[in-house]
Design a protein around this motif. Structure first.
Motif, mmCIF file in Angstrom:
data_model
loop_
_atom_site.group_PDB
_atom_site.id
_atom_site.type_symbol
_atom_site.label_atom_id
_atom_site.label_comp_id
_atom_site.label_asym_id
_atom_site.label_seq_id
_atom_site.Cartn_x
_atom_site.Cartn_y
_atom_site.Cartn_z
ATOM 1 N N TRP A 1 0.855 -1.178 0.000
ATOM 2 C CA TRP A 1 0.000 0.000 0.000
ATOM 3 C C TRP A 1 0.893 1.231 0.000
ATOM 4 C CZ3 TRP A 1 -5.079 -1.598 0.065
ATOM 5 C CH2 TRP A 1 -5.321 -2.895 0.509
ATOM 6 N N THR A 2 0.347 2.387 -0.351
ATOM 7 C CA THR A 2 1.094 3.636 -0.284
ATOM 8 C C THR A 2 0.366 4.584 0.661
ATOM 9 O OG1 THR A 2 1.899 3.364 -2.540
ATOM 10 C CG2 THR A 2 2.060 5.564 -1.594
ATOM 11 N N VAL A 3 1.119 5.074 1.652
ATOM 12 C CA VAL A 3 0.571 5.983 2.650
ATOM 13 C C VAL A 3 1.186 7.363 2.432
ATOM 14 C CG1 VAL A 3 0.431 6.467 5.125
ATOM 15 C CG2 VAL A 3 0.207 4.123 4.305
ATOM 16 N N THR A 4 0.348 8.389 2.411
ATOM 17 C CA THR A 4 0.837 9.750 2.221
ATOM 18 C C THR A 4 0.771 10.523 3.533
ATOM 19 O OG1 THR A 4 -1.347 10.533 1.533
ATOM 20 C CG2 THR A 4 0.151 9.824 -0.203
ATOM 21 N N GLY A 5 1.663 11.496 3.658
ATOM 22 C CA GLY A 5 1.663 12.368 4.825
ATOM 23 C C GLY A 5 2.720 12.041 5.860
ATOM 24 N N MET A 6 3.441 10.945 5.701
ATOM 25 C CA MET A 6 4.469 10.588 6.672
ATOM 26 C C MET A 6 5.730 11.416 6.416
ATOM 27 S SD MET A 6 4.178 6.433 6.948
ATOM 28 C CE MET A 6 4.723 6.176 5.256
ATOM 29 N N THR A 7 6.312 11.956 7.497
ATOM 30 C CA THR A 7 7.498 12.805 7.347
ATOM 31 C C THR A 7 8.663 12.418 8.258
ATOM 32 O OG1 THR A 7 6.625 14.370 8.955
ATOM 33 C CG2 THR A 7 6.123 14.798 6.622
ATOM 34 N N CYS A 8 8.448 11.490 9.194
ATOM 35 C CA CYS A 8 9.520 11.181 10.153
ATOM 36 C C CYS A 8 9.361 9.766 10.714
ATOM 37 C CB CYS A 8 9.502 12.194 11.290
ATOM 38 S SG CYS A 8 8.003 12.105 12.303
ATOM 39 N N GLY A 9 10.306 9.402 11.556
ATOM 40 C CA GLY A 9 10.283 8.089 12.182
ATOM 41 C C GLY A 9 9.066 7.863 13.060
ATOM 42 N N VAL B 1 7.507 -0.406 6.687
ATOM 43 C CA VAL B 1 7.215 0.913 6.130
ATOM 44 C C VAL B 1 8.498 1.555 5.615
ATOM 45 C CG1 VAL B 1 6.283 3.209 6.640
ATOM 46 C CG2 VAL B 1 5.321 1.203 7.783
ATOM 47 N N THR B 2 8.444 2.088 4.395
ATOM 48 C CA THR B 2 9.554 2.849 3.829
ATOM 49 C C THR B 2 9.149 4.316 3.806
ATOM 50 O OG1 THR B 2 10.158 0.965 2.444
ATOM 51 C CG2 THR B 2 11.095 3.100 1.836
ATOM 52 N N LEU B 3 9.748 5.105 4.688
ATOM 53 C CA LEU B 3 9.372 6.510 4.851
ATOM 54 C C LEU B 3 9.514 7.298 3.555
ATOM 55 C CD1 LEU B 3 8.570 8.941 6.603
ATOM 56 C CD2 LEU B 3 10.994 9.166 7.206
ATOM 57 N N GLU B 4 10.622 7.111 2.844
ATOM 58 C CA GLU B 4 10.917 7.916 1.666
ATOM 59 C C GLU B 4 9.875 7.782 0.561
ATOM 60 O OE1 GLU B 4 14.351 7.180 4.130
ATOM 61 O OE2 GLU B 4 13.061 5.752 3.105
ATOM 62 N N THR B 5 9.319 6.605 0.397
ATOM 63 C CA THR B 5 8.359 6.378 -0.687
ATOM 64 C C THR B 5 6.923 6.270 -0.202
ATOM 65 O OG1 THR B 5 8.579 3.983 -0.525
ATOM 66 C CG2 THR B 5 10.093 5.134 -2.040
ATOM 67 N N GLY B 6 6.735 6.045 1.096
ATOM 68 C CA GLY B 6 5.399 5.839 1.635
ATOM 69 C C GLY B 6 4.906 4.417 1.441
ATOM 70 N N ALA B 7 5.786 3.552 0.906
ATOM 71 C CA ALA B 7 5.395 2.156 0.666
ATOM 72 C C ALA B 7 5.244 1.413 1.991
ATOM 73 C CB ALA B 7 6.418 1.460 -0.208
ATOM 74 N N SER C 1 -5.797 5.729 8.805
ATOM 75 C CA SER C 1 -6.484 6.945 9.232
ATOM 76 C C SER C 1 -6.357 7.137 10.743
ATOM 77 C CB SER C 1 -7.949 6.872 8.817
ATOM 78 O OG SER C 1 -8.635 8.017 9.246
ATOM 79 N N GLU C 2 -6.470 6.047 11.498
ATOM 80 C CA GLU C 2 -6.315 6.109 12.957
ATOM 81 C C GLU C 2 -4.935 6.627 13.330
ATOM 82 O OE1 GLU C 2 -8.216 5.357 15.751
ATOM 83 O OE2 GLU C 2 -9.952 5.247 14.427
ATOM 84 N N ALA C 3 -3.939 6.318 12.502
ATOM 85 C CA ALA C 3 -2.570 6.774 12.741
ATOM 86 C C ALA C 3 -2.405 8.245 12.342
ATOM 87 C CB ALA C 3 -1.579 5.905 11.981
ATOM 88 N N GLY C 4 -3.382 8.774 11.593
ATOM 89 C CA GLY C 4 -3.346 10.173 11.201
ATOM 90 C C GLY C 4 -2.856 10.424 9.783
ATOM 91 N N TYR C 5 -2.894 9.388 8.951
ATOM 92 C CA TYR C 5 -2.381 9.507 7.579
ATOM 93 C C TYR C 5 -3.414 9.044 6.576
ATOM 94 C CZ TYR C 5 1.538 10.191 10.537
ATOM 95 O OH TYR C 5 2.331 10.680 11.539
ATOM 96 N N THR C 6 -3.059 9.123 5.298
ATOM 97 C CA THR C 6 -4.000 8.809 4.237
ATOM 98 C C THR C 6 -3.472 7.675 3.377
ATOM 99 O OG1 THR C 6 -4.633 11.139 4.180
ATOM 100 C CG2 THR C 6 -5.254 9.802 2.292
ATOM 101 N N LEU C 7 -4.350 6.748 3.057
ATOM 102 C CA LEU C 7 -4.020 5.663 2.135
ATOM 103 C C LEU C 7 -4.241 6.184 0.728
ATOM 104 C CD1 LEU C 7 -3.153 2.677 2.122
ATOM 105 C CD2 LEU C 7 -5.579 2.096 1.986
ATOM 106 N N GLN C 8 -3.191 6.132 -0.082
ATOM 107 C CA GLN C 8 -3.298 6.637 -1.459
ATOM 108 C C GLN C 8 -4.198 5.731 -2.278
ATOM 109 O OE1 GLN C 8 0.506 7.556 -3.129
ATOM 110 N NE2 GLN C 8 -0.278 7.808 -5.199
ATOM 111 N N SER C 9 -4.992 6.357 -3.192
ATOM 112 C CA SER C 9 -5.899 5.549 -4.014
ATOM 113 C C SER C 9 -5.191 4.936 -5.192
ATOM 114 C CB SER C 9 -7.070 6.351 -4.525
ATOM 115 O OG SER C 9 -6.908 7.704 -4.507
#
Length: 70
Positions: A8-16, A37-43, A62-70
């Motif tokens: 899956w690809t998650v958007t909005g992650m910026t740090c550890g 989780v790979t921070l750089e790609t959101g994979a 979403s519970e973690a505060g991020y978005t699953l890319q469509s």
């Protein structure tokens, strides 16, 4: 017992901390065995005991505060 891997690809992650939050929430989903989780790609690669429904993954992300890319 066989395992299933989904990516899956998650958007909005910026740090550890972001990675830790997503990993924690997805790890709580029934049947999930591991989360990578790979921070750089959101994979996000999830290994589980069976296929995961998109809605289930989306809710955990979403519970973690991020978005699953469509």
């Amino acid at each position: 017992m066989s395992t299933h891997t989904s990516t899956w690809t998650v958007t909005g992650m910026t740090c550890g901390h972001c990675v830790a939050s997503v990993t924690e929430e997805l790890s709580e989903v029934a049947g999930v065995e591991s989360v990578d989780v790979t921070l750089e790609t959101g994979a996000v690669v999830v290994t589980s005991t069976g296929p995961l429904e998109r809605a289930t993954v989306e809710q955990a992300v979403s519970e973690a505060g991020y978005t699953l890319q469509s």
